[in-house]
Write an enzyme that holds these catalytic residues in place. Structure first.
Site, PDB file in Angstrom:
ATOM      1  N   GLY A  50      87.264   4.716   3.107  1.00  0.00           N
ATOM      2  CA  GLY A  50      87.181   4.215   1.744  1.00  0.00           C
ATOM      3  C   GLY A  50      86.977   5.320   0.721  1.00  0.00           C
ATOM      4  N   GLY A  52      88.135   8.620   1.127  1.00  0.00           N
ATOM      5  CA  GLY A  52      89.355   9.418   1.051  1.00  0.00           C
ATOM      6  C   GLY A  52      89.722  10.001   2.402  1.00  0.00           C
ATOM      7  N   VAL A  54      90.066  12.716   5.527  1.00  0.00           N
ATOM      8  CA  VAL A  54      89.188  13.674   6.203  1.00  0.00           C
ATOM      9  C   VAL A  54      90.068  14.708   6.895  1.00  0.00           C
ATOM     10  CG1 VAL A  54      87.327  13.991   7.880  1.00  0.00           C
ATOM     11  CG2 VAL A  54      87.493  11.842   6.590  1.00  0.00           C
ATOM     12  N   ASP A 168      76.652   0.021   5.656  1.00  0.00           N
ATOM     13  CA  ASP A 168      78.055  -0.027   6.075  1.00  0.00           C
ATOM     14  C   ASP A 168      78.197   0.371   7.544  1.00  0.00           C
ATOM     15  OD1 ASP A 168      80.712  -0.633   5.624  1.00  0.00           O
ATOM     16  OD2 ASP A 168      81.232   1.345   4.854  1.00  0.00           O
TER      17      ASP A 168
END
Length: 476
Positions: A50, A52, A54, A168
């Site tokens: 979420g 961006g 890696v 999360d």
């Protein structure tokens, strides 16, 4: 889908002292990031979330070149400065073997970049749902225990003044190192929470990931540690069934894995929900404990859900039961376990597994230094295990009492040369044997009639632990 809100332009970063926290955290120049990622070369992309993309890169820290996972904020992401600085601030003050370490960050104009230790085995989600990696039941259990330890550390604030709610937890935020030890990652949505408060606040905007989202949190916005417990319960089900948290292959009206499995449990149709690859591996007793704790995690009333400490105890018990199932001399263990229960004082009302439960035991890589202690064992007086924490804390003598140093030959005699007849348990460090020593001299004796019963834990040559963990146990 992960949903959250933030405003990249208006968010004010924390002060530098707050960002640095209690642990060193490098601030990298943007040129260093470009060099490490070869100008964000697409061939180096190892993941996307979420926040961006890696990238895998090699970056200079001090005088050393270090492999790193470099996460770059996507301009289209619904996350932003709030999540970026939350991650920097939180991870800068946290250090635990089962948390991914933040090596540093870069804040350059509109670029926001986080640099983490590199996890060569990627995410648990990838192995479960994309790569089809063969994962034994034992390995899955150990991954769950490792992730549970990391989450327990966050919740209890061990080593820091406050606890943290992750918000999360999901299989894609559980990373695996070269030894398959699990580490919790991505604290961008986390919330610092005083450890003496059951809840922190009411969220005006609910944040999390569909499939893992606690229905009570979604309905009330009440932010408590139990929303992490619910999500962790979904992860446990993923591990057992190898199905996604939201899976369209499930019943048409039950795409949510949590609801689907709860219905199967009510029907008594448990065997058919297990991943086909591990059906023949699981001990019925281990499965029962595992499913029971997962079901408790998903309780509709957050107050009825277990704490992470309780979850860890159940998962460790499931691991011990699986070990019993796998070891051919199971009968020996049952006999000896019964003997130990008889030896314990009447005030001890726990289970035999409680004696060996260690929620902070590390899963770190086996060290070559262990060669120097292959003939070393640690002996623990069983009577001391009945002391409550309050008793220990209130005893001035207990903190200063010197430990007995045993000769290896004496421990061999005390355990009849580590006889299988005296085998009572197995953990991440190695095997545990029953023995007896003289109450006063600590010399080896034949039986409880002549001395005191002790549990002798011997490092296993194939253990992932070693000298560091051995010394930590003694020191603590």
């Amino acid at each position: 889908m992960t949903f959250s809100t933030s405003d990249r332009e208006e968010y004010t970063p924390p002060s530098s002292s707050s960002v640095q926290g209690s642990q060193p955290c490098c601030r990298f120049e943007f040129d260093e990031i470009l060099l490490a990622t070869k100008n964000f070369n697409e061939s180096l992309v190892i993941g996307h979330g979420g926040f961006g993309k890696v990238y895998k890169g090699i970056i200079m820290i001090g005088s050393s070149l270090v492999k790193a996972a470099i996460k770059r904020l996507d301009s289209m992401s619904n996350q932003g400065a709030a999540e970026f600085w939350a991650e920097v601030e939180t991870l800068s003050m946290l250090r635990h073997f089962n948390l991914v370490s933040l090596l540093g960050y870069c804040n350059h104009e509109r670029e926001m970049i986080l640099v983490y230790e590199y996890m060569p085995n990627g995410t648990l989600a990838d192995h479960l749902h994309k790569l089809g990696t063969p994962l034994s039941w034992l390995r899955r259990l150990k991954i769950c225990i490792g992730a549970g330890r990391g989450l327990h550390y966050l919740h209890t604030g061990t080593g820091i003044k406050v606890g943290v709610i992750h918000r999360d937890i999901k299989s894609s935020n559980i990373l695996l190192n070269e030894s398959w030890a699990a580490k919790i990652a991505d604290l961008g949505l986390s919330k610092i929470s005083p450890i003496n408060q059951p809840s922190t606040c009411v969220d005006k905007i609910v944040k999390g990931t569909f499939g893992y989202l606690d229905p009570d949190y979604y309905a009330t916005g009440m932010l408590t540690r139990k929303l992490d417990v619910y999500a962790f319960g979904v992860v446990l089900l993923e591990v057992l069934c190898r199905k996604r948290a939201v899976d369209r292959s499930l019943d048409e009206d039950q795409w949510g894995l949590a609801i689907w499995i709860q219905e199967r449990i009510k029907e008594g149709n448990l065997r058919h929900i297990i991943d086909y690859d591990i059906r023949g591996q699981i001990s019925p007793e281990s499965l029962k404990v595992f499913v029971r704790v997962a079901e408790r995690c998903l309780h509709s009333n957050p107050k009825q859900r277990p704490t992470m400490a309780e979850i860890l105890l159940s998962l460790e018990s499931a691991l011990i039961l699986q070990d019993k199932f796998n070891i051919p001399f199971e009968g020996f263990r049952k006999t000896i376990s019964g003997r130990i229960v008889d030896l314990l004082p009447c005030s001890f009302k726990g289970k035999i597994s409680d004696i060996y439960y260690d929620p902070y035991r590390s899963e770190s890589k086996f060290s070559s230094d262990c060669k120097t202690i292959n003939e070393t064992a640690v002996s623990t007086d069983l009577a001391d295990n009945t002391l409550l924490p309050e008793t220990i804390e209130n005893s001035a003598d207990s903190r200063n009492r010197s430990l007995v140093i045993f000769e290896f030959d004496d421990l061999k005699k005390a355990t009849r040369n580590f006889s299988l007849d005296l085998f009572i348990g197995r953990g991440g460090f190695g095997y545990v044997f029953l023995g007896w020593v003289d109450t006063n001299t600590h010399a080896p004796v034949e039986s409880s009639d002549d001395g005191v019963a002790v549990a002798v834990k011997r490092l296993s040559i194939d253990s992932l632990q070693g000298l560091e963990e051995w010394q930590s146990s003694i020191t603590i």
